[in-house]
Design a protein around this motif. Structure first.
Motif, PDB file in Angstrom:
ATOM      1  N   PHE A 388       0.758  -0.963   0.063  1.00 19.12           N
ATOM      2  CA  PHE A 388      -0.164   0.105  -0.089  1.00 19.12           C
ATOM      3  C   PHE A 388       0.711   1.546   0.467  1.00 19.12           C
ATOM      4  O   PHE A 388       1.699   1.442   0.696  1.00 19.12           O
ATOM      5  CB  PHE A 388      -0.953  -0.044   1.250  1.00 19.12           C
ATOM      6  N   SER A 389       0.361   2.528  -0.920  1.00 19.54           N
ATOM      7  CA  SER A 389       0.927   3.212  -0.834  1.00 19.54           C
ATOM      8  C   SER A 389       0.239   5.030  -0.122  1.00 19.54           C
ATOM      9  O   SER A 389      -0.322   5.111  -1.731  1.00 19.54           O
ATOM     10  CB  SER A 389       2.267   3.402  -2.367  1.00 19.54           C
ATOM     11  N   GLN A 390       0.617   4.782   0.336  1.00 21.32           N
ATOM     12  CA  GLN A 390      -0.707   5.804   1.003  1.00 21.32           C
ATOM     13  C   GLN A 390      -0.412   6.747   0.072  1.00 21.32           C
ATOM     14  O   GLN A 390      -1.613   7.511  -0.460  1.00 21.32           O
ATOM     15  CB  GLN A 390      -0.735   7.134   2.473  1.00 21.32           C
ATOM     16  N   SER A 391       0.823   7.542  -0.132  1.00 18.90           N
ATOM     17  CA  SER A 391       0.702   8.987  -0.882  1.00 18.90           C
ATOM     18  C   SER A 391      -0.198   9.082  -2.548  1.00 18.90           C
ATOM     19  O   SER A 391      -0.675  10.142  -2.712  1.00 18.90           O
ATOM     20  CB  SER A 391       2.728   9.182  -1.296  1.00 18.90           C
ATOM     21  N   GLN A 392       0.680   7.722  -3.020  1.00 14.55           N
ATOM     22  CA  GLN A 392      -0.271   7.085  -4.126  1.00 14.55           C
ATOM     23  C   GLN A 392      -1.665   7.072  -4.047  1.00 14.55           C
ATOM     24  O   GLN A 392      -2.657   7.570  -5.060  1.00 14.55           O
ATOM     25  CB  GLN A 392       0.324   5.804  -4.312  1.00 14.55           C
TER      26      GLN A 392
ATOM     27  N   PHE C 167       6.948   2.433  -5.185  1.00 17.24           N
ATOM     28  CA  PHE C 167       6.459   2.683  -4.525  1.00 17.24           C
ATOM     29  C   PHE C 167       6.997   3.453  -3.182  1.00 17.24           C
ATOM     30  O   PHE C 167       6.268   4.583  -2.858  1.00 17.24           O
ATOM     31  CB  PHE C 167       5.327   1.513  -3.831  1.00 17.24           C
ATOM     32  N   SER C 170       8.643   6.875  -3.702  1.00 16.26           N
ATOM     33  CA  SER C 170       7.215   7.563  -4.113  1.00 16.26           C
ATOM     34  C   SER C 170       6.091   8.069  -2.888  1.00 16.26           C
ATOM     35  O   SER C 170       6.120   9.099  -2.073  1.00 16.26           O
ATOM     36  CB  SER C 170       5.348   7.159  -4.690  1.00 16.26           C
ATOM     37  N   GLU C 171       6.386   7.396  -1.547  1.00 12.41           N
ATOM     38  CA  GLU C 171       6.492   7.544  -0.299  1.00 12.41           C
ATOM     39  C   GLU C 171       7.903   8.720   0.410  1.00 12.41           C
ATOM     40  O   GLU C 171       7.074   9.381   0.950  1.00 12.41           O
ATOM     41  CB  GLU C 171       6.842   5.802   0.718  1.00 12.41           C
ATOM     42  N   SER C 174       7.166  11.729  -0.825  1.00 16.39           N
ATOM     43  CA  SER C 174       6.188  12.544   0.078  1.00 16.39           C
ATOM     44  C   SER C 174       6.327  12.590   1.580  1.00 16.39           C
ATOM     45  O   SER C 174       5.841  13.763   2.168  1.00 16.39           O
ATOM     46  CB  SER C 174       4.395  11.534  -0.544  1.00 16.39           C
TER      47      SER C 174
END
Lengths: 409, 370, 255
Positions: A388-392, C167, C170-171, C174
């Protein structure tokens, strides 16, 4: 299980529900001391005959959801990986399998089963999972094989599943060394049907605008219809819950303050992110008013005849939402979109659940074409946060809500 | 050997093979699973053809199946959507696994071919009710095939079909026995070509060629072999490169637990009873696939017996990534082998592209170790 | 007699020379596109450095990804076997090896005689490899070799949950957007990579003493994070990157 509705007008039933679940688990965990037998059973399995035989049903899937909500999924899934279970396998199964070995999770492990009841109407994964547990605990395993009804319920399937119901009862008689109690079965059957009807009623209250509860509440309140289906406890609880929802409607209490957008959710919840997701949608004045998951425990009421419960149960358990063709699933989604009058459809593409997730892209196309509403797909996993990637997800939800706002003005 | 070359050439170019078959057969029926009742398809005068992925890039299938679906299922769907399977007249799906269950739905909804059947076999294979259901489903399929063929499938048709398939299967068994007794008598890649060919070529031709190959090999004096003896276990092995890689690393395959191998062809059909009953019994009793249930330890016992019978130095699990039934069984199969002191290793493969560099590193190391 | 080992990895090519059971010297260069060229170059440069003539080298074994391209070697063996032999040669007490290279991470278990008895490698995903750290260093705008120092200064490592490198990146981005503490993010990156590698170590039931090899062994942050995860001390020798080449040279002496 954390209650995602904490930040809203409190629901009285939430505390009661927690107390009931606690009592149920204490009962199950102390079964051995009270000379009671425990059966582990799959979430879509026929629990009623167990209750008729005074066997305590325990649901590893409910337990795995608790593990997910308690954010213990990563650790247990990692342990399963070390045991040789691929990271691509169902995270419910992985968490449960390693939990048995290390006695982990929020309860320090489930009570040891005396038997395993596996119904493959939800997936083929449960078959493998229960084989693992049958080897680990060395207890008898009963499989109720419900062939998938791609296009319908054929006479061959009907005959086969009905024959297995008798085998199931014979199995219980052998394991418990007791005769099956048909009288009690009739009572349990009636209570089960009543409970399912009440659960449906609870879910139907969200058709009201604004909605008194959301899918996040349904994920929470679901536990009883799963674990205590067929008991008076569930009937009483859901009777009160229906009342509470009706009161909320009368008093104009909505679960999302200033609800402007209504959404439908597909697939299992993302258990470790309920609070965040619920807040995220609320920020946008959006309420997930319904979902395809919690309605699975009342979706086959039309096949049940309470006077012929055992006979009709065969059909009801075989024709559940996941055990039908993708096109039929799409039809049910379209019906829900109409009934709940939703503005958008949120699909959880769940790495852990292949029968639920494969076909989603086709359902998406059907929904876009026939209902003409925007569809969002989130790739995640129900228990393993490493997928799971929260920002995405956040970026996608924001973009999706922008489209809905444009559409609706 | 000329006969082996026929197999090698046939599987190189499936579309050409299919158009040749079209000349003599009414219709081609595709399938993806070793539980597909080929005997009935053949008895109806149709040609049963097992489908493999052409391993092309996934483009069109992306719109239907997520990336966490196995490469076989995605690959075959890609082939269908891109027109590479246009030679098919229809497809039959015996219920296999969660992924193929949904592939069947997507396939049916696309409606690309005239004929389509779901033959949802029992998952349980250890009860009387499952056996009755197996027969019921096969009978229904027979009726459906008759409708599609516009003929009646007689018991004679079925018996002829049964004896053809028994002949093919028993000769494939003989080939494996020869290879196990005299490792290297056949190149791994040739054995792969013959087995794959037997799933896609005209069955009458297969039945004609196999006895000739067996006869020739029985007269061949085997090469001296000091190669390490390996048993392969998994779902499909559609990577001939693996055999070559094993052979150059000093190993030879002496047996397998694959659905493109012994699981598919071991087990005969009794020839002097009601044909549908006999066919049903064979599917109930054959070496079980992990998506079916016989009892919780049968596959563990099988793999140990297979390794023992073939005097294997090691077992290599070759699993397709994202294949749940096999991945769930792996830890326990490993445990069974470990307890018996049989060396084993796991390779996770992707049908699409093989990370051969890392793969050969693992295989060579393993062979060096055993 | 002098023996050579040449290890052609995905990022670097290594060579080692031994004589009478002792290490003479080693050398590391970038691999580049052509494996054979890299092998010739690293071998010639090492001969140059040690003033040893080519025809005095009795045997050569090649290893690593590019082992098959080293046509002038007498034999090619996998880096797992070579790592086992190399580690045992440097210290016969060693029972476990954790090797984190550019593309691969591996855990290897040895028996008392230095034989490889079990090993595990990452699957094709880059999580827990040098490549993962490289991607993250770029995202953080930190030089790869400074990454470890940064992580040791962290107060509260950030939680990076995604396994997937894309992924996870990208975390991280952010987190940067939220202006989270740089050291904490970098420590989180090490935690996440170490968690992946630790799974391999536990899969082979690694036993102490454990040595860490491969380019990533020079990253102090990664060593510390891994030690925590496996609950054992990790030894890093003087030649972590050349361990495979050393093992190959030792094996060449036994041809």
């Amino acid at each position: 299980m954390s209650d995602p509705s904490a930040q809203k007008a409190k629901m009285k039933s939430a505390k009661k529900m927690r107390d009931l679940m606690t009592a149920y688990y204490i009962d199950a965990l102390s079964a051995g001391q009270n000379n009671k037998r425990v059966a582990w059973i799959t979430s879509g399995g026929p629990v009623e005959p167990l209750l008729a035989m005074d066997i305590i049903p325990v649901y590893p899937e409910n337990h795995a959801a608790m593990i997910g909500s308690a954010k213990m999924g990563e650790d247990l899934c990692t342990k399963a990986e070390e045991m040789g279970y691929s990271t691509d396998l169902c995270s419910y199964a992985r968490a449960d399998i390693s939990c048995s070995v290390v006695k982990g999770g929020p309860l320090g492990g489930l009570p040891k089963p005396d038997m395993l009841i596996c119904c493959n109407n939800i997936c083929g994964t449960v078959l493998k999972w229960y084989e693992v547990q049958a080897r680990f605990y060395n207890v008898p395993l009963f499989i109720l094989d419900t062939p998938i009804c791609h296009t319908g319920y054929t006479p061959e399937i009907a005959k086969y599943v009905r024959a297995q119901i008798d085998e199931y009862i014979a199995f219980l008689e052998v394991v418990t060394k007791r005769k099956f109690n048909h009288e009690k079965m009739a009572t349990v059957g009636k209570l089960s049907l009543e409970g399912q009807k009440l659960w449906q009623k609870v879910l139907n209250t969200t058709a009201h605008k604004p909605s008194p509860m959301s899918a996040f509440d349904a994920f929470f309140f679901l536990a009883l219809i799963v674990t205590l289906r067929g008991t008076q406890i569930a009937v009483d609880f859901y009777t009160e819950l229906v009342q509470e929802m009706e009161e909320r409607i009368q008093n104009g209490i909505s679960v999302v303050p200033g609800e402007r957008y209504r959404l439908l959710w597909d697939n299992l919840p993302i258990w470790y992110q309920l609070k965040w997701l619920s807040g995220k949608f609320s920020e946008h004045n959006a309420c997930l008013v319904a979902d395809t998951y919690t309605s699975a425990w009342c979706g086959t009421i039309k096949y049940i005849d309470e006077n012929r419960f055992l006979d009709s149960m065969a059909e009801a358990y075989t024709r559940i939402y996941l055990n039908i063709g993708v096109d039929q699933m799409a039809d049910q989604v379209l019906e829900m979109i109409k009934f709940y009058d939703v503005d958008g459809f949120v699909m959880h593409s769940n790495r852990s659940c292949k029968p639920y997730s494969f076909g989603q892209l086709d359902i998406m196309g059907i929904v876009q074409e026939k209902a003409g509403i925007p569809v969002l797909m989130i790739e995640a996993d129900m228990v393993d946060p490493r997928n799971f990637s929260q920002s995405q997800v956040e970026t996608r939800i924001d973009a999706f809500m922008e489209i809905i706002k444009q559409n609706k003005g | 050997m000329e006969e082996i070359k026929i197999f090698r050439d046939a599987i190189k170019d499936i579309p050409t093979l299919a158009s040749n078959i079209k000349k003599s057969h009414e219709k081609i029926v595709g399938y993806l699973c070793s539980y597909a009742p080929e005997e009935l398809i053949y008895a109806a005068g149709f040609h049963p053809m097992r489908l493999f992925s052409s391993k092309s890039d996934i483009i069109l299938a992306e719109d239907h199946l997520q990336t966490y679906c196995c490469s076989l299922v995605r690959g075959v769907l890609e082939d269908s959507l891109s027109g590479r399977l246009d030679f098919l007249d229809g497809t039959v799906f015996p219920h296999t696994c969660d992924s193929i269950q949904r592939l069947s739905d997507i396939w049916r909804m696309k409606g690309k071919y005239d004929l389509f059947w779901d033959v949802v076999l029992p998952v349980k294979l250890n009860t009387q009710s499952a056996k009755i259901y197996m027969k019921d489903v096969l009978n229904r399929f027979k009726t459906d095939l008759e409708r599609a063929a516009g003929t009646t499938i007689t018991d004679d048709d079925l018996n002829r079909s049964i004896s053809t398939f028994n002949l093919i299967r028993s000769h494939l068994s003989k080939l494996y026995q020869l290879q196990s007794r005299n490792p290297g008598i056949l190149k791994g890649e040739d054995l792969y070509s013959i087995v794959k060919g037997a799933m896609v070529m005209d069955r009458d031709e297969v039945a004609r060629l196999l006895p000739l190959i067996v006869e020739t090999l029985e007269k061949t004096s085997p090469p001296e072999s000091r190669a390490k003896r390996i048993v392969l276990s998994g779902s499909i092995c559609d990577s001939p490169g693996i055999y070559a890689m094993l052979e150059t690393s000093g190993a030879v395959i002496v047996g397998d637990d694959l659905c493109t191998g012994q699981r598919w062809f071991e087990g005969r059909i009794l020839e002097n009873k009601d044909p549908i009953t006999a066919i049903a019994e064979r599917y109930m009793d054959r070496i079980v696939c992990p998506a079916k249930h016989m009892n919780p330890v049968v596959r563990g016992e099988n793999i140990v017996a297979l390794a023992r019978e073939n005097k294997a130095d090691g077992v290599v699990f070759m699993l397709l990534k994202f294949c749940d039934p096999h991945a769930f069984d792996y830890p326990y199969l490993k445990e069974f082998l470990d307890n018996e002191g049989i060396k084993n290793m796991l390779i996770e493969m992707d049908d699409q592209q093989e990370n051969l560099g890392q793969l050969s590193t693992r295989l060579e190391t393993f062979i060096h170790m055993i | 007699m002098i023996y050579a080992g040449i290890d052609i990895g995905s990022i670097t090519a290594k060579a080692a020379l031994i004589e009478d059971g002792k290490l003479i010297d080693t050398l590391i260069i970038k691999t580049g596109y052509n494996h054979l060229n890299a092998a010739l170059k690293v071998f010639d440069a090492l001969l140059e450095k040690t003033k040893i003539r080519k025809n005095n080298v009795a045997a050569i074994i090649s290893t690593g990804y590019g082992r098959a391209s080293v046509t002038f070697a007498d034999k090619a063996l996998t880096e797992i076997i070579c790592h086992g032999v190399g580690a045992y040669f440097m210290n016969p007490e060693i029972r476990g090896i954790i090797d984190v290279g550019g593309q691969d991470s591996k855990a290897i278990l040895l028996d008392a005689s230095g034989q490889v008895v079990n090993f595990a490698m990452n699957d094709k995903c880059a999580a827990g490899t040098g490549r993962f750290l490289e991607v993250m260093a770029n995202a953080m705008e930190v030089e790869l070799d400074q990454l470890g120092d940064f992580s040791l200064r962290a107060e509260k490592p950030a939680k990076i949950s995604s396994i997937c490198t894309v992924f996870a990146e990208s975390e991280v981005i952010s987190m940067i957007a939220n202006q989270e503490n740089r050291e904490d993010i970098i420590a989180g990156i090490h935690e996440s990579a170490a968690a992946r590698v630790a799974i391999l170590a536990r899969k082979v039931k690694i036993k102490a003493p454990v040595v860490m090899t491969g380019g990533v062994a020079r990253n102090v942050g990664m060593v510390a994070a891994l030690e925590k995860h496996i609950g054992m001390k990790l030894f890093v020798g003087a030649y972590p990157q050349e361990n495979g080449a050393i093992g190959a040279a030792v094996l060449a002496s036994k041809l």
